[in-house]
Design an enzyme around this catalytic site. Sequence first.
Site, PDB file in Angstrom:
ATOM      1  N   TRP A  66      11.982  -8.878   7.153  1.00 18.39           N
ATOM      2  CA  TRP A  66      10.668  -8.271   7.340  1.00 18.39           C
ATOM      3  C   TRP A  66       9.936  -8.995   8.462  1.00 18.39           C
ATOM      4  O   TRP A  66       9.145  -9.901   8.209  1.00 18.39           O
ATOM      5  CB  TRP A  66       9.872  -8.323   6.039  1.00 18.39           C
ATOM      6  CG  TRP A  66      10.499  -7.434   5.025  1.00 18.39           C
ATOM      7  CD1 TRP A  66      10.384  -6.081   4.972  1.00 18.39           C
ATOM      8  CD2 TRP A  66      11.340  -7.803   3.949  1.00 18.39           C
ATOM      9  NE1 TRP A  66      11.125  -5.594   3.927  1.00 18.39           N
ATOM     10  CE2 TRP A  66      11.716  -6.613   3.283  1.00 18.39           C
ATOM     11  CE3 TRP A  66      11.847  -9.019   3.479  1.00 18.39           C
ATOM     12  CZ2 TRP A  66      12.554  -6.611   2.174  1.00 18.39           C
ATOM     13  CZ3 TRP A  66      12.674  -9.006   2.372  1.00 18.39           C
ATOM     14  CH2 TRP A  66      13.032  -7.814   1.729  1.00 18.39           C
ATOM     15  N   HIS A  99       5.472  -5.146   3.118  1.00 17.91           N
ATOM     16  CA  HIS A  99       5.882  -4.088   2.191  1.00 17.91           C
ATOM     17  C   HIS A  99       4.853  -4.059   1.059  1.00 17.91           C
ATOM     18  O   HIS A  99       3.976  -4.934   0.987  1.00 17.91           O
ATOM     19  CB  HIS A  99       7.310  -4.318   1.659  1.00 17.91           C
ATOM     20  CG  HIS A  99       7.595  -5.699   1.109  1.00 17.91           C
ATOM     21  ND1 HIS A  99       8.751  -6.035   0.472  1.00 17.91           N
ATOM     22  CD2 HIS A  99       6.853  -6.840   1.085  1.00 17.91           C
ATOM     23  CE1 HIS A  99       8.722  -7.299   0.098  1.00 17.91           C
ATOM     24  NE2 HIS A  99       7.581  -7.806   0.463  1.00 17.91           N
ATOM     25  N   ARG A 128       4.837  -4.325  10.281  1.00 19.99           N
ATOM     26  CA  ARG A 128       6.011  -5.117  10.682  1.00 19.99           C
ATOM     27  C   ARG A 128       6.016  -5.278  12.189  1.00 19.99           C
ATOM     28  O   ARG A 128       5.714  -4.315  12.915  1.00 19.99           O
ATOM     29  CB  ARG A 128       7.305  -4.426  10.237  1.00 19.99           C
ATOM     30  CG  ARG A 128       7.419  -4.421   8.721  1.00 19.99           C
ATOM     31  CD  ARG A 128       8.747  -3.880   8.253  1.00 19.99           C
ATOM     32  NE  ARG A 128       8.683  -3.697   6.805  1.00 19.99           N
ATOM     33  CZ  ARG A 128       9.660  -3.221   6.066  1.00 19.99           C
ATOM     34  NH1 ARG A 128      10.801  -2.882   6.627  1.00 19.99           N
ATOM     35  NH2 ARG A 128       9.517  -3.085   4.767  1.00 19.99           N
ATOM     36  N   GLN A 146       3.978   2.732   2.567  1.00 18.61           N
ATOM     37  CA  GLN A 146       4.997   2.733   1.511  1.00 18.61           C
ATOM     38  C   GLN A 146       4.342   3.120   0.186  1.00 18.61           C
ATOM     39  O   GLN A 146       3.117   3.037   0.022  1.00 18.61           O
ATOM     40  CB  GLN A 146       5.618   1.339   1.348  1.00 18.61           C
ATOM     41  CG  GLN A 146       6.569   0.968   2.483  1.00 18.61           C
ATOM     42  CD  GLN A 146       7.337  -0.317   2.197  1.00 18.61           C
ATOM     43  OE1 GLN A 146       6.929  -1.134   1.382  1.00 18.61           O
ATOM     44  NE2 GLN A 146       8.451  -0.491   2.891  1.00 18.61           N
ATOM     45  N   VAL A 186      15.370  -7.588  -6.645  1.00 12.64           N
ATOM     46  CA  VAL A 186      15.977  -6.683  -7.632  1.00 12.64           C
ATOM     47  C   VAL A 186      17.440  -7.047  -7.833  1.00 12.64           C
ATOM     48  O   VAL A 186      18.084  -7.611  -6.949  1.00 12.64           O
ATOM     49  CB  VAL A 186      15.887  -5.196  -7.203  1.00 12.64           C
ATOM     50  CG1 VAL A 186      14.473  -4.666  -7.324  1.00 12.64           C
ATOM     51  CG2 VAL A 186      16.435  -4.981  -5.803  1.00 12.64           C
ATOM     52  N   ALA A 238      11.965  -1.133 -10.030  1.00 12.52           N
ATOM     53  CA  ALA A 238      10.972  -1.060  -8.953  1.00 12.52           C
ATOM     54  C   ALA A 238      11.579  -0.266  -7.805  1.00 12.52           C
ATOM     55  O   ALA A 238      12.803  -0.203  -7.657  1.00 12.52           O
ATOM     56  CB  ALA A 238      10.596  -2.460  -8.477  1.00 12.52           C
TER      57      ALA A 238
END
Length: 349
Positions: free
Chosen positions: A160, A176, A202, A216, A259, A313
């Site tokens: 990122w 994000h 970004r 987002q 995740v 998520a």
Amino acid sequence: MATSVQHDLEELRTRALADLADAVDAPAGEIWEKTYLGPKGELTLFLRGLGALPADERPTAGRAGNALKRELEAAWDSRHRILAAADLDQHLAADAVDVTLPGRPPTIGAAHPVSQMIDELSEIFALLGFQTVFGPEVETAHYNFDLLNIPADHPARDVWDTIHVDLPGEIVMRTHTSPMQARVMEQTEPPVRVVVPGRVYRYEAQDASHEWMFHQLEGLAVDRTITMADLKGVLAELARQLFGPNRRIRFRCDFFPFVEPGVDFAVDCAICGGKGCRVCKQTGWLEMGGAGMVHPKVLAGVGYDPAVYTGFAFGLGIERMTMMRTGVDDVRAFAGNDLRFLRQFAGFA
Ligand code: FA5
């Protein structure tokens, strides 16, 4: 009374009455009143000067002066009424509204296509039991990275490309919407079901599918029995609601430090029906976002017991979804501020 005083008063009377007749509007009337009857007016000064006359002339001159004062005041009173009424009429005429004129149609704006998409996404997710919340665009590295299992030396931090803010501490423009996962969990006891739409930033080169500022939609659900099947069901339902029943969806393994397991979520290209075109770069698929089961370290980091709770998520690109809905083939058009582009999408969602 000496003849000269009598003569002066007669001359004053004639002049004052003639001037009053010549005062054609309210401002001219005010000037007249000041000239003759005001504190420094001619008649006032005459009356004040009576004391300088010989004693035997004073009573007659005083009576004549006062009589003239009453006469001029009465004349002013009636003239003033006429001028004030005329003045009012003039103002009313100038301000009059011609009700027979055609109205000016107001220029009606419309919500930006991305804002319309955010509203529609919020509605879809509300029906699925998710609450919409918003979070800060200027974030600490603690929320943007650390609580998401991305420590300072982790190579994933490079993914990122970050715009840093020149403030003490490590402050960034959020890269994000995922930092809101931690913020929401820190403040809520499970079960949690939220979506978080918003801008992210970004430091990267722009092209047809990459902006340096875009939107987002983060999604987060945490409860005792949440599985990957729930994640797939929710994203499949989202695709059905947004793009209709004929779109296919695809999940492929992907890596995000927060995740486990992680997936990328794609929809078959609505522009070419999955055959392959410029928009989907001939692959037939368009990536909408990343997703996965919330990493146990993230749950533990906000004080949830990973042995009790699980969650999923996702983070979806809102411009990408809008492109799929509308057929727009360049993400830069959304922030380009070209009214010809924006007008086409007034009220599309
Ligand atoms: C993320 O940003 C993760 N936070 C998503 C996530 C959330 C994963 C929760 C797991 C769990 P990624 O960098 O792939 O992931 O961005 C997600 C989506 O944002 C992309 O699929 C794409 O649709 C959109 N996107 C990413 N970069 C850009 C860009 N420069 N311009 C426009 N859209 C972009």
